[in-house]
Design a protein around this motif. Structure first.
Motif, mmCIF file in Angstrom:
data_model
loop_
_atom_site.group_PDB
_atom_site.id
_atom_site.type_symbol
_atom_site.label_atom_id
_atom_site.label_comp_id
_atom_site.label_asym_id
_atom_site.label_seq_id
_atom_site.Cartn_x
_atom_site.Cartn_y
_atom_site.Cartn_z
ATOM 1 N N SER A 148 -80.664 89.871 -121.683
ATOM 2 C CA SER A 148 -80.907 89.656 -120.255
ATOM 3 C C SER A 148 -80.089 90.585 -119.374
ATOM 4 O O SER A 148 -78.912 90.833 -119.623
ATOM 5 N N ASP A 149 -80.763 91.078 -118.348
ATOM 6 C CA ASP A 149 -80.128 91.760 -117.240
ATOM 7 C C ASP A 149 -79.235 90.754 -116.495
ATOM 8 O O ASP A 149 -79.391 89.536 -116.647
ATOM 9 N N ILE A 150 -78.291 91.245 -115.702
ATOM 10 C CA ILE A 150 -77.463 90.354 -114.878
ATOM 11 C C ILE A 150 -77.979 90.311 -113.443
ATOM 12 O O ILE A 150 -78.177 89.240 -112.870
ATOM 13 N N GLN A 151 -78.187 91.474 -112.859
ATOM 14 C CA GLN A 151 -78.586 91.519 -111.453
ATOM 15 C C GLN A 151 -80.100 91.410 -111.336
ATOM 16 O O GLN A 151 -80.838 92.360 -111.636
ATOM 17 N N MET A 152 -80.559 90.221 -110.919
ATOM 18 C CA MET A 152 -81.984 89.959 -110.751
ATOM 19 C C MET A 152 -82.155 89.087 -109.516
ATOM 20 O O MET A 152 -81.254 88.319 -109.175
ATOM 21 N N PRO A 153 -83.326 89.188 -108.849
ATOM 22 C CA PRO A 153 -83.580 88.326 -107.689
ATOM 23 C C PRO A 153 -83.748 86.869 -108.119
ATOM 24 O O PRO A 153 -84.000 86.594 -109.285
#
Ligand code: MN
Length: 131
Positions: free
Chosen positions: A52-57
């Motif tokens: 998983s990415d960290i910075q997401m909307p």
């Protein structure tokens, strides 16, 4: 049966890169574009590993990790952050949220297979050695 890896990443370029690398290394990728759909897909697909990415909307990776690790059916799935976070202390913040590990961006394609195998001891696909 191929090892199923759920990828949660809002950036299309990064998502397609990770998908491509997973396929090259012999994994079976499943893709989600944000934290909410990632959580839903994790419940439906029960993947072997989650990236998983960290910075997401909406729901960021930190909140996603807390929710995944609070779910007894999902908590044991290895959860790896794939992120460019570079500030001092972010690694601790990521691990404290429940992530089991961390792969930094930009990804290094030649290293990616072994980075994944670190979290799947003895379970990596045969192609990972030669890809
Ligand atoms: Mn992002």
């Amino acid at each position: 049966m191929a090892i199923r890896v759920l990828v949660i990443e809002d950036n299309v370029i990064n998502r397609e890169l990770i998908q491509c690398l997973l396929e090259v290394y012999g994994y079976d990728p499943v893709l989600a574009v944000d934290g909410n759909s990632g959580l839903e897909m994790a419940r439906r697909e029960r993947p072997d590993l989650i990236l998983s990415d960290i910075q997401m909307p909406d729901m960021d990776g930190i909140e996603l990790a807390k929710q995944l690790k609070a779910d007894p059916l999902l908590a044991s799935i290895p959860l790896i952050a794939v992120t460019a976070l570079a500030m001092v202390g972010d690694r601790d913040r990521v691990l404290a949220a429940g992530f089991d590990g961390y792969i930094p961006k930009p990804l290094v394609p030649a290293k990616f297979g072994s980075q994944l195998q670190d979290y799947l001891p003895g379970n990596g696909p045969d192609t990972a050695e030669t890809a």
